[in-house]
Design a protein around this motif. Structure first.
Motif, PDB file in Angstrom:
ATOM      1  N   ASP A 250       0.821  -1.218   0.000  1.00  0.00           N
ATOM      2  CA  ASP A 250       0.000   0.000   0.000  1.00  0.00           C
ATOM      3  C   ASP A 250       0.852   1.264   0.000  1.00  0.00           C
ATOM      4  O   ASP A 250       0.352   2.353   0.213  1.00  0.00           O
ATOM      5  CB  ASP A 250      -0.978   0.000   1.191  1.00  0.00           C
ATOM      6  N   VAL A 251       2.160   1.110  -0.188  1.00  0.00           N
ATOM      7  CA  VAL A 251       3.049   2.272  -0.336  1.00  0.00           C
ATOM      8  C   VAL A 251       3.659   2.216  -1.735  1.00  0.00           C
ATOM      9  O   VAL A 251       3.689   1.153  -2.349  1.00  0.00           O
ATOM     10  CB  VAL A 251       4.178   2.262   0.732  1.00  0.00           C
ATOM     11  N   PRO A 252       4.140   3.367  -2.266  1.00  0.00           N
ATOM     12  CA  PRO A 252       4.601   3.383  -3.651  1.00  0.00           C
ATOM     13  C   PRO A 252       5.906   2.619  -3.903  1.00  0.00           C
ATOM     14  O   PRO A 252       6.292   2.419  -5.051  1.00  0.00           O
ATOM     15  CB  PRO A 252       4.799   4.872  -3.954  1.00  0.00           C
ATOM     16  N   GLY A 253       6.583   2.171  -2.846  1.00  0.00           N
ATOM     17  CA  GLY A 253       7.849   1.460  -3.018  1.00  0.00           C
ATOM     18  C   GLY A 253       8.591   1.502  -1.700  1.00  0.00           C
ATOM     19  O   GLY A 253       7.974   1.685  -0.643  1.00  0.00           O
ATOM     20  N   VAL A 254       9.911   1.363  -1.745  1.00  0.00           N
ATOM     21  CA  VAL A 254      10.710   1.494  -0.529  1.00  0.00           C
ATOM     22  C   VAL A 254      10.945   2.986  -0.281  1.00  0.00           C
ATOM     23  O   VAL A 254      11.386   3.699  -1.177  1.00  0.00           O
ATOM     24  CB  VAL A 254      12.059   0.755  -0.641  1.00  0.00           C
ATOM     25  N   LEU A 255      10.627   3.430   0.896  1.00  0.00           N
ATOM     26  CA  LEU A 255      10.748   4.848   1.234  1.00  0.00           C
ATOM     27  C   LEU A 255      11.970   5.064   2.130  1.00  0.00           C
ATOM     28  O   LEU A 255      12.471   4.127   2.745  1.00  0.00           O
ATOM     29  CB  LEU A 255       9.473   5.313   1.947  1.00  0.00           C
ATOM     30  N   ARG A 260       4.488   6.716   8.409  1.00  0.00           N
ATOM     31  CA  ARG A 260       3.600   6.845   9.567  1.00  0.00           C
ATOM     32  C   ARG A 260       4.302   7.590  10.697  1.00  0.00           C
ATOM     33  O   ARG A 260       3.687   8.087  11.624  1.00  0.00           O
ATOM     34  CB  ARG A 260       3.149   5.467  10.057  1.00  0.00           C
ATOM     35  N   ILE A 261       5.632   7.644  10.654  1.00  0.00           N
ATOM     36  CA  ILE A 261       6.391   8.293  11.727  1.00  0.00           C
ATOM     37  C   ILE A 261       7.020   9.609  11.268  1.00  0.00           C
ATOM     38  O   ILE A 261       7.107  10.555  12.021  1.00  0.00           O
ATOM     39  CB  ILE A 261       7.516   7.353  12.247  1.00  0.00           C
ATOM     40  N   PHE A 262       7.455   9.653  10.003  1.00  0.00           N
ATOM     41  CA  PHE A 262       8.225  10.820   9.550  1.00  0.00           C
ATOM     42  C   PHE A 262       7.537  11.570   8.421  1.00  0.00           C
ATOM     43  O   PHE A 262       6.808  10.974   7.625  1.00  0.00           O
ATOM     44  CB  PHE A 262       9.602  10.363   9.055  1.00  0.00           C
ATOM     45  N   GLU A 263       7.825  12.873   8.362  1.00  0.00           N
ATOM     46  CA  GLU A 263       7.400  13.668   7.211  1.00  0.00           C
ATOM     47  C   GLU A 263       8.542  13.675   6.203  1.00  0.00           C
ATOM     48  O   GLU A 263       9.648  13.267   6.516  1.00  0.00           O
ATOM     49  CB  GLU A 263       7.113  15.104   7.663  1.00  0.00           C
ATOM     50  N   ASN A 264       8.240  14.189   5.013  1.00  0.00           N
ATOM     51  CA  ASN A 264       9.290  14.366   4.000  1.00  0.00           C
ATOM     52  C   ASN A 264      10.012  13.084   3.614  1.00  0.00           C
ATOM     53  O   ASN A 264      11.209  13.099   3.396  1.00  0.00           O
ATOM     54  CB  ASN A 264      10.363  15.369   4.472  1.00  0.00           C
ATOM     55  N   VAL A 265       9.307  11.975   3.581  1.00  0.00           N
ATOM     56  CA  VAL A 265       9.983  10.764   3.111  1.00  0.00           C
ATOM     57  C   VAL A 265       9.908  10.740   1.583  1.00  0.00           C
ATOM     58  O   VAL A 265       8.992  11.290   0.981  1.00  0.00           O
ATOM     59  CB  VAL A 265       9.342   9.472   3.674  1.00  0.00           C
ATOM     60  N   THR A 266      10.914  10.137   0.966  1.00  0.00           N
ATOM     61  CA  THR A 266      10.870  10.018  -0.491  1.00  0.00           C
ATOM     62  C   THR A 266      11.016   8.561  -0.896  1.00  0.00           C
ATOM     63  O   THR A 266      11.555   7.743  -0.151  1.00  0.00           O
ATOM     64  CB  THR A 266      12.007  10.825  -1.160  1.00  0.00           C
ATOM     65  N   LYS A 267      10.517   8.267  -2.088  1.00  0.00           N
ATOM     66  CA  LYS A 267      10.599   6.897  -2.586  1.00  0.00           C
ATOM     67  C   LYS A 267      11.938   6.700  -3.282  1.00  0.00           C
ATOM     68  O   LYS A 267      12.425   7.584  -3.979  1.00  0.00           O
ATOM     69  CB  LYS A 267       9.466   6.638  -3.580  1.00  0.00           C
ATOM     70  N   GLY A 322      26.406   0.961  -7.715  1.00  0.00           N
ATOM     71  CA  GLY A 322      27.179   2.120  -7.293  1.00  0.00           C
ATOM     72  C   GLY A 322      26.327   3.337  -6.989  1.00  0.00           C
ATOM     73  O   GLY A 322      26.788   4.478  -7.095  1.00  0.00           O
ATOM     74  N   ASP A 323      25.061   3.102  -6.632  1.00  0.00           N
ATOM     75  CA  ASP A 323      24.160   4.229  -6.372  1.00  0.00           C
ATOM     76  C   ASP A 323      24.605   5.042  -5.151  1.00  0.00           C
ATOM     77  O   ASP A 323      25.273   4.533  -4.270  1.00  0.00           O
ATOM     78  CB  ASP A 323      22.750   3.725  -6.076  1.00  0.00           C
ATOM     79  N   VAL A 324      24.213   6.307  -5.138  1.00  0.00           N
ATOM     80  CA  VAL A 324      24.450   7.153  -3.974  1.00  0.00           C
ATOM     81  C   VAL A 324      23.104   7.282  -3.261  1.00  0.00           C
ATOM     82  O   VAL A 324      22.083   7.531  -3.905  1.00  0.00           O
ATOM     83  CB  VAL A 324      24.959   8.542  -4.410  1.00  0.00           C
ATOM     84  N   TYR A 325      23.098   7.067  -1.948  1.00  0.00           N
ATOM     85  CA  TYR A 325      21.820   7.027  -1.227  1.00  0.00           C
ATOM     86  C   TYR A 325      21.624   8.238  -0.335  1.00  0.00           C
ATOM     87  O   TYR A 325      22.582   8.759   0.237  1.00  0.00           O
ATOM     88  CB  TYR A 325      21.746   5.763  -0.356  1.00  0.00           C
ATOM     89  N   PRO A 326      20.384   8.659  -0.179  1.00  0.00           N
ATOM     90  CA  PRO A 326      20.072   9.688   0.818  1.00  0.00           C
ATOM     91  C   PRO A 326      20.050   9.021   2.201  1.00  0.00           C
ATOM     92  O   PRO A 326      20.052   7.793   2.291  1.00  0.00           O
ATOM     93  CB  PRO A 326      18.654  10.122   0.425  1.00  0.00           C
ATOM     94  N   PRO A 327      20.017   9.794   3.288  1.00  0.00           N
ATOM     95  CA  PRO A 327      19.896   9.169   4.607  1.00  0.00           C
ATOM     96  C   PRO A 327      18.604   8.351   4.673  1.00  0.00           C
ATOM     97  O   PRO A 327      17.567   8.782   4.180  1.00  0.00           O
ATOM     98  CB  PRO A 327      19.829  10.371   5.566  1.00  0.00           C
ATOM     99  N   MET A 328      18.700   7.145   5.246  1.00  0.00           N
ATOM    100  CA  MET A 328      17.530   6.273   5.386  1.00  0.00           C
ATOM    101  C   MET A 328      17.411   5.879   6.854  1.00  0.00           C
ATOM    102  O   MET A 328      18.416   5.553   7.487  1.00  0.00           O
ATOM    103  CB  MET A 328      17.712   5.025   4.539  1.00  0.00           C
ATOM    104  N   VAL A 329      16.192   5.923   7.351  1.00  0.00           N
ATOM    105  CA  VAL A 329      15.996   5.705   8.788  1.00  0.00           C
ATOM    106  C   VAL A 329      15.084   4.507   9.023  1.00  0.00           C
ATOM    107  O   VAL A 329      14.024   4.395   8.397  1.00  0.00           O
ATOM    108  CB  VAL A 329      15.340   6.949   9.439  1.00  0.00           C
ATOM    109  N   ALA A 330      15.501   3.617   9.913  1.00  0.00           N
ATOM    110  CA  ALA A 330      14.608   2.531  10.344  1.00  0.00           C
ATOM    111  C   ALA A 330      14.473   2.611  11.856  1.00  0.00           C
ATOM    112  O   ALA A 330      15.450   2.887  12.560  1.00  0.00           O
ATOM    113  CB  ALA A 330      15.183   1.176   9.946  1.00  0.00           C
TER     114      ALA A 330
END
Ligand code: ASP
Ligand code: MG
Length: 454
Positions: A250-255, A260-267, A322-330
């Protein structure tokens, strides 16, 4: 130390093979939210119309929150409250028939018979006293959810003109007898998956089977652990050399974090297997953590896609590009910090740590973080049932322990100082560990501490 504990069992997955993938075969997993009611099941059938004529294995979870409801049934039965167990089971049966009526108008006879037979099997269980093992009884009862949902989905796909065959996953996925967390016996499973699935696909039908459940070689039902349907789909993918696997959510992909906890999440459009393992292991609930390894071993791409917007590509998880990732939080909740020190104030030496890990393994404590000083050893663990108490009792003669419960474990991959600061705000950090790409913090809300002390 930690690596030993985790990977010892993962080694059972056969290593990289050079086998070719079957690009025409895809494995789809539909979770509980995607089939929670009649409208949702219709939506799934609509999605599948797009794949008519293709080779598909469809793995389904129990509908909506059915597994939680069945856990209540299992608990009531085990505690001797057969009346409550029966009452809850009847409620579930009635809700199931309501959904079936909404879907079909009239209940198809063979579907009614299949559902009733399954429910009766559980009612028979209630005629006998509980076994010695709660975990065993749990698996016999809780597996009902997937067995029922898969029958309903199969019947509805056929009703919608999609040739489909119901397959009992217990004939395919063979585990040891660790109830509630069955360990897959790979060679046997691989042989059986091929044997049962291939003829159905060759006859031009889609396969519909259950996530989450398996069987011992003696035909006792086992489950793979809560939320284990993703893992089931990965097992089928591995054994069949599938061209790809998709999890419909029910979400567009991996965020980048839980919306449900954070604002400004991106896919994220892409993610490597390695990143996905790191994040899911530490509580990113989008995929079950055991899912990735079997796929990675055969380089099978995993797509996380939305059943709400099925035309969108979602996220692809595959080999590192070799992708560059944004900060990801779990964030993992229900964590406890266990502080261990020797009773004689001696240093915590290697032989102590070996002894501690032996008991950590036998009590199935899941360690998410650890640190030691000269005279203490600290672990952050999942606070599940009475495992911590059992562990502390086992080491009591030699070690003193203190336990701090109600913590959250925050894991940040690709952290920046700003993200670290924002995550610490309003919280007290009890333990922090930093590596070049990862920060982990075991924290407690300030409000919780104030309330306790006030
Ligand atoms: N129905 C099981 C659960 O809710 C398995 C799954 O959904 O993946 O835990
Ligand atoms: Mg689920």
């Amino acid at each position: 130390m930690r690596a030993l504990v985790i990977f010892a069992r993962q080694n059972f997955i056969p290593p990289n093979t050079s086998s070719m993938l079957n690009a025409d075969l895809n494995i789809f997993k539909f979770g509980g939210a995607s089939i929670k009611d009649a409208a949702s099941i219709r939506n799934v059938a609509n999605i599948l119309q797009e794949y008519k004529g293709q080779q598909l294995v469809i793995v389904v979870s129990a509908m909506g929150k059915t597994t939680n409801a069945l856990e209540v049934v299992a608990r009531a039965y085990y505690e001797g409250n057969v009346e409550l167990a029966n009452q809850r089971l009847t409620e579930l049966r009635n809700a199931t028939f309501t959904t079936i009526q909404e879907l079909f108008g009239e209940t198809p006879d063979n579907l009614a018979a299949a559902v009733n037979d399954l429910v009766v099997t559980i009612e028979w269980v209630f005629d006998d006293p509980p076994s010695e093992s709660y975990d065993y009884d749990y698996d016999q009862i809780v597996s009902l959810g997937e067995l029922i949902s898969s029958h309903i989905v199969t019947a509805y796909l056929r009703h919608s003109g999609l040739p489909s065959v119901w397959l009992d996953a217990r004939d395919c996925i063979i585990t040891d007898n660790t109830y509630r967390e069955g360990w897959v016996q790979w060679p046997e499973t691989q042989q059986r998956v091929k044997q049962h699935v291939t003829p159905i696909l060759e006859a031009g039908s889609m396969v519909v089977t259950q996530g989450f459940i398996g069987s011992t070689t003696e035909n006792f039902t086992t489950t793979l652990g809560r939320e284990g349907s993703d893992y089931s789909a990965a097992i089928f993918s591995f054994c069949l050399d599938a061209g790809s696997m998709s999890i419909w959510k029910d979400v567009p992909g991996v965020l980048t974090a839980d919306p449900r906890i954070f604002e400004n999440v991106t896919k994220l459009d892409r993610l490597s297997y390695k990143e996905a393992i790191e994040m899911t292991y530490y509580g990113a609930s989008v995929i079950h953590p055991k899912t990735i390894k079997p796929l990675q071993n055969k380089s099978i791409p995993l797509h996380v896609r939305s059943f709400v917007t099925p035309a969108e590509p979602g996220t692809e998880i595959s080999s590192d590009a070799g992708d560059v990732y944004p900060p990801m939080v779990a964030v993992e909740k229900e964590q406890a910090l266990v502080n261990i020190s020797t009773r004689d104030f001696s240093f915590v030496a290697e032989h102590h740590i070996r002894e501690l890990f032996e008991h950590i393994t036998t009590t199935r404590l899941q360690v998410n973080m650890m640190q030691n000083t000269a005279i203490s050893f600290n672990v952050v663990v999942n606070d599940i049932d009475d495992r911590i108490e059992r562990f502390c009792a086992l080491i009591e003669d030699d070690f003193k322990t203190t336990v701090d419960r109600g913590l959250e474990l925050i894991t940040i991959r690709h952290y920046t100082p700003e993200v670290r600061e924002s995550m610490r705000r309003g919280k007290v950090t009890l333990l922090e560990g930093r590596l070049p790409l990862t920060i982990q913090m075991a924290v407690k809300e300030v409000a919780v501490i104030a309330r306790k002390e006030g």
